[in-house]
Scaffold this active site. Structure first.
Site, PDB file in Angstrom:
ATOM      1  N   GLU A 266     -18.960 -57.997 -21.759  1.00 15.42           N
ATOM      2  CA  GLU A 266     -17.773 -57.259 -22.211  1.00 15.42           C
ATOM      3  C   GLU A 266     -17.105 -58.137 -23.259  1.00 15.42           C
ATOM      4  O   GLU A 266     -16.576 -59.196 -22.918  1.00 15.42           O
ATOM      5  CB  GLU A 266     -16.826 -57.020 -21.047  1.00 15.42           C
ATOM      6  CG  GLU A 266     -17.388 -56.146 -19.954  1.00 15.42           C
ATOM      7  CD  GLU A 266     -17.717 -54.745 -20.458  1.00 15.42           C
ATOM      8  OE1 GLU A 266     -18.738 -54.198 -20.051  1.00 15.42           O
ATOM      9  OE2 GLU A 266     -16.925 -54.227 -21.268  1.00 15.42           O
ATOM     10  N   CYS A 300      -8.713 -56.612 -24.867  1.00 11.73           N
ATOM     11  CA  CYS A 300      -9.855 -56.298 -25.714  1.00 11.73           C
ATOM     12  C   CYS A 300      -9.789 -54.909 -26.295  1.00 11.73           C
ATOM     13  O   CYS A 300     -10.247 -54.651 -27.398  1.00 11.73           O
ATOM     14  CB  CYS A 300     -11.100 -56.381 -24.888  1.00 11.73           C
ATOM     15  SG  CYS A 300     -12.094 -57.559 -25.616  1.00 11.73           S
TER      16      CYS A 300
HETATM   17  N1  LIG Z   1     -14.236 -56.558 -23.446  1.00  6.78           N
HETATM   18  C1  LIG Z   1     -13.274 -56.995 -22.654  1.00  6.78           C
HETATM   19  O1  LIG Z   1     -12.870 -56.348 -21.668  1.00  6.78           O
HETATM   20  C2  LIG Z   1     -12.638 -58.313 -22.935  1.00  6.78           C
HETATM   21  C3  LIG Z   1     -13.048 -59.171 -23.974  1.00  6.78           C
HETATM   22  N2  LIG Z   1     -12.351 -60.367 -24.244  1.00  6.78           N
HETATM   23  C4  LIG Z   1     -12.657 -61.186 -25.452  1.00  6.78           C
HETATM   24  O2  LIG Z   1     -12.595 -62.609 -25.096  1.00  6.78           O
HETATM   25  C5  LIG Z   1     -11.918 -63.338 -26.123  1.00  6.78           C
HETATM   26  C6  LIG Z   1     -10.697 -63.957 -25.595  1.00  6.78           C
HETATM   27  O3  LIG Z   1     -10.984 -64.637 -24.440  1.00  6.78           O
HETATM   28  P1  LIG Z   1     -11.474 -66.168 -24.507  1.00  6.78           P
HETATM   29  O4  LIG Z   1     -11.276 -66.741 -23.141  1.00  6.78           O
HETATM   30  O5  LIG Z   1     -10.886 -66.893 -25.665  1.00  6.78           O
HETATM   31  O6  LIG Z   1     -13.004 -66.028 -24.772  1.00  6.78           O
HETATM   32  P2  LIG Z   1     -14.104 -67.164 -24.577  1.00  6.78           P
HETATM   33  O7  LIG Z   1     -15.342 -66.466 -24.915  1.00  6.78           O
HETATM   34  O8  LIG Z   1     -13.789 -68.437 -25.269  1.00  6.78           O
HETATM   35  O9  LIG Z   1     -14.051 -67.521 -23.001  1.00  6.78           O
HETATM   36  C7  LIG Z   1     -14.347 -66.546 -22.058  1.00  6.78           C
HETATM   37  C8  LIG Z   1     -14.951 -67.273 -20.877  1.00  6.78           C
HETATM   38  O10 LIG Z   1     -16.163 -67.871 -21.308  1.00  6.78           O
HETATM   39  C9  LIG Z   1     -16.167 -69.251 -20.975  1.00  6.78           C
HETATM   40  N3  LIG Z   1     -16.978 -69.956 -21.955  1.00  6.78           N
HETATM   41  C10 LIG Z   1     -16.565 -70.557 -23.094  1.00  6.78           C
HETATM   42  N4  LIG Z   1     -17.612 -71.116 -23.726  1.00  6.78           N
HETATM   43  C11 LIG Z   1     -18.733 -70.850 -22.965  1.00  6.78           C
HETATM   44  C12 LIG Z   1     -20.134 -71.148 -23.072  1.00  6.78           C
HETATM   45  N5  LIG Z   1     -20.616 -71.859 -24.098  1.00  6.78           N
HETATM   46  N6  LIG Z   1     -20.972 -70.713 -22.105  1.00  6.78           N
HETATM   47  C13 LIG Z   1     -20.505 -70.001 -21.066  1.00  6.78           C
HETATM   48  N7  LIG Z   1     -19.192 -69.706 -20.895  1.00  6.78           N
HETATM   49  C14 LIG Z   1     -18.326 -70.113 -21.842  1.00  6.78           C
HETATM   50  C15 LIG Z   1     -14.710 -69.632 -20.996  1.00  6.78           C
HETATM   51  O11 LIG Z   1     -14.506 -70.807 -20.233  1.00  6.78           O
HETATM   52  C16 LIG Z   1     -14.083 -68.413 -20.346  1.00  6.78           C
HETATM   53  O12 LIG Z   1     -14.203 -68.510 -18.949  1.00  6.78           O
HETATM   54  C17 LIG Z   1     -11.598 -62.385 -27.199  1.00  6.78           C
HETATM   55  O13 LIG Z   1     -12.603 -62.366 -28.163  1.00  6.78           O
HETATM   56  C18 LIG Z   1     -11.554 -61.046 -26.481  1.00  6.78           C
HETATM   57  O14 LIG Z   1     -11.799 -59.997 -27.328  1.00  6.78           O
HETATM   58  C19 LIG Z   1     -11.366 -60.812 -23.424  1.00  6.78           C
HETATM   59  C20 LIG Z   1     -10.985 -59.999 -22.359  1.00  6.78           C
HETATM   60  C21 LIG Z   1     -11.541 -58.704 -22.062  1.00  6.78           C
HETATM   61  C1  LIG Z   2      -5.554 -52.588 -18.985  1.00  2.00           C
HETATM   62  C2  LIG Z   2      -6.823 -52.625 -19.738  1.00  2.00           C
HETATM   63  C3  LIG Z   2      -7.430 -54.003 -19.855  1.00  2.00           C
HETATM   64  C4  LIG Z   2      -8.900 -53.983 -20.087  1.00  2.00           C
HETATM   65  C5  LIG Z   2      -9.501 -55.358 -20.231  1.00  2.00           C
HETATM   66  C6  LIG Z   2      -9.507 -55.776 -21.712  1.00  2.00           C
HETATM   67  O1  LIG Z   2      -9.924 -54.957 -22.524  1.00  2.00           O
HETATM   68  O2  LIG Z   2      -9.051 -56.865 -22.054  1.00  2.00           O
END
Ligand SMILES: NC(=O)C1=CN([C@@H]2O[C@H](COP(=O)(O)OP(=O)(O)OC[C@H]3O[C@@H](n4cnc5c(N)ncnc54)[C@H](O)[C@@H]3O)[C@@H](O)[C@H]2O)C=CC1
Ligand SMILES: CCCCCC(=O)O
Length: 495
Positions: A266, A300
């Site tokens: 995701e 997201c």
């Molecule tokens: N599609 C969705 O529902 C969601 C997507 N996101 C996306 O995540 C990002 C924001 O969250 P962040 O925590 O900054 O993302 P991130 O990708 O830096 O971290 C997410 C998780 O991955 C872990 N991580 C970091 N580097 C890693 C690696 N090399 N191998 C394995 N795990 C690793 C982090 O410790 C954290 O637990 C944004 O790009 C946002 O769009 C965030 C929340 C929901």
């Molecule tokens: C309330 C909706 C949150 C969905 C999780 C995300 O897209 O970050």
């Protein structure tokens, strides 16, 4: 649930945060093998709130081994209905500790407590209860192939799951992964985001109290590039479920190739909220403001692009700016707060950089986009007008309280712009013409489309997108497919 006079200073959450936050492996809280720890900060104040164990490869090894033992032992052999009962008991314990968990999550993630109470916590409990109900209903089919054979299918748990969780909805997104995996009979090692480790550790303690056998749900806190990487590359992990950035997602797919472990991702979003000039502009503008400023835009599926048809453009910009200015910004523990801080100093700087980029690209900053105060990571909600589709603030995910308002001519133009980014997680569309709504929904590249509303999710509906928004879906029956493997069985009946 929580009175305004709630005494946070002497609350269970404060007592929990004061404890050394060890890992949780094989049913026990244990320090990291290295003995190393890191500090967790309160995004509203920048102050240290907890000391967290900094897990490493050795701890991942211990956790995966514990999960494997539990998978081959008590959890897989337990009656499915008993698994479901344990998950229901866990849900009851979460509800009994609601105030503590809500406070923990609000402090750790800088979330306005009213939003955590209204959205995060209820959604997490609902997810757990929903999949507890699934536990004894995961079946295959009898498929008659030939007269001299009995042929049927079964769905079996995929095995040991690595769940890697982001910081924007640690409890809710963590439960989106935990509940279906456990209901399917899998065991897990969870790595919470290093910025928000607390709720995962607390709910894992309560899972043990509910009767979850040791080793079924393990939590290894620590840096993603160490703990996350070790999980992704571990040969005895059968599945990775990840929510986070596209960059990390790409690395996970590469790492998973080692043993072809299953992967569901995701990832990011740059969702378009499309407002036609025949829409209810007051309702659309109000929902568009919530769609970007909820959770300080760290969502997201945030409606970070608002596309408005020419005649309605100026009115919607004006309404959005008025809503932005009216938001109560402040202490996440104050129930009146609508906008809290963003998660970290790093995220705050990234968002403020994008505000500069927007200005330099020639967009017009109508309101907001500045740091508020020197304490904590607060940013005033920003509205950009005059944004061109090709601008970086219209193409790139900012993941903060910044909305880009883009003008369009007609249905074809709206669709072209809405579909014109690398993402496809979600989209909104507003009109009084049902034909326009349906034509847009039919062609929108989005895993979820909202019509005359925005932002709702429910565990019963699939959630996810494609391209830079991810791979596969969570929720509903998609999650059952994620955590089980089908097996075909032939039994010879020939005499
Ligand atoms: N599609 C969705 O529902 C969601 C997507 N996101 C996306 O995540 C990002 C924001 O969250 P962040 O925590 O900054 O993302 P991130 O990708 O830096 O971290 C997410 C998780 O991955 C872990 N991580 C970091 N580097 C890693 C690696 N090399 N191998 C394995 N795990 C690793 C982090 O410790 C954290 O637990 C944004 O790009 C946002 O769009 C965030 C929340 C929901
Ligand atoms: C309330 C909706 C949150 C969905 C999780 C995300 O897209 O970050």
């Amino acid at each position: 649930m929580m009175s305004v006079a709630y005494d946070f200073a002497h609350s269970p959450a404060t007592a929990f945060m004061a404890r050394p936050q060890h890992l949780l492996i094989d049913g026990r809280r244990v320090p990291a093998s290295s003995g190393r720890t890191f500090k967790s900060l309160n995004p509203a104040t920048g102050q240290v709130i907890a000391t967290i164990a900094e897990g490493g490869e050795a701890d991942v090894e211990h956790a995966v081994a514990a999960a494997r033992r539990a998978f081959e032992g008590p959890w897989r052999t337990m009656r499915a209905s008993e698994r479901g009962q344990i998950l229901l008991r866990w849900a009851d314990l979460l509800k009994a500790h609601a105030e503590e968990i809500i406070e923990l999550e609000s402090i750790d993630a800088g979330k306005p407590i009213a939003a955590t109470m209204r959205q995060d916590f209820p959604a997490a409990v609902d997810t757990l209860v929903y999949y507890a109900g699934w536990a004894d209903k995961i079946s295959g089919d009898v498929v008659p192939v030939r007269d001299d054979a009995l042929t049927y299918t079964v769905r079996e748990p995929v095995g040991v799951v690595a769940a890697i969780v982001p910081w924007n909805f640690p409890l809710m997104i963590g439960m989106w992964k935990l509940a279906p995996a456990l209901a399917c009979g899998c065991t897990l090692v969870m790595k919470p985001a290093e910025l928000t480790s607390l709720s995962a550790l607390r709910i894992a303690e309560l899972a043990l109290e509910a009767g979850l056998p040791a080793g079924v749900f393990n939590v290894v806190t620590g840096p993603g590039r160490v703990v996350g990487d070790a999980l992704v590359n571990h040969p005895d992990v059968d599945k990775v479920t990840f929510t986070g950035s596209p960059g990390v997602g790409r690395g996970i797919m590469k790492g998973a190739a080692g043993n072809f472990k299953r992967v569901s991702l995701e990832l990011g979003g740059k969702s378009a909220n499309v407002i036609f000039d025949d829409a209810d502009l007051e309702a659309a503008s109000k929902a568009a403001a919530s769609g970007i400023f909820f959770n300080a835009g760290q969502v997201c599926s945030a409606g970070s692009r608002v596309l408005v048809q020419e005649k309605a453009y100026d009115e919607v910009v004006e309404r959005l700016a008025a809503r932005a200015k009216s938001l109560r910004i402040g202490d996440p523990l104050d129930r009146r707060t609508a906008l809290g801080p963003v998660i970290s100093e790093k995220q705050m700087k990234s968002i403020l950089d994008y505000v500069e980029i927007g200005r330099n690209e020639g967009a017009s900053l109508v309101t907001g986009g500045e740091r508020i105060g020197e304490r904590g990571y607060f940013i005033s909600p920003a509205v950009f007008a005059g944004v061109a589709h090709e601008m970086r603030i219209s193409q790139e995910e900012i993941f903060g309280p910044v909305v880009s308002v883009i003008k369009f001519r007609d249905e074809a133009d709206a669709l072209r712009i809405a579909n014109g980014t690398a993402y496809s997680l979600a989209a909104g569309v507003w009109s009084r013409d049902i034909g326009k709504l349906q034509r847009f929904a039919k062609r929108a590249r989005a895993g979820t489309v909202w019509m005359n509303t925005y932002g709702y999710t429910d565990v019963r509906l699939p959630w996810g997108g494609e391209r830079d928004s991810g791979l596969g879906r969570e929720h509903g029956t998609a999650a059952i497919d994620n955590f089980t493997e089908p097996k075909a069985v032939w039994m010879n009946l020939a005499v």
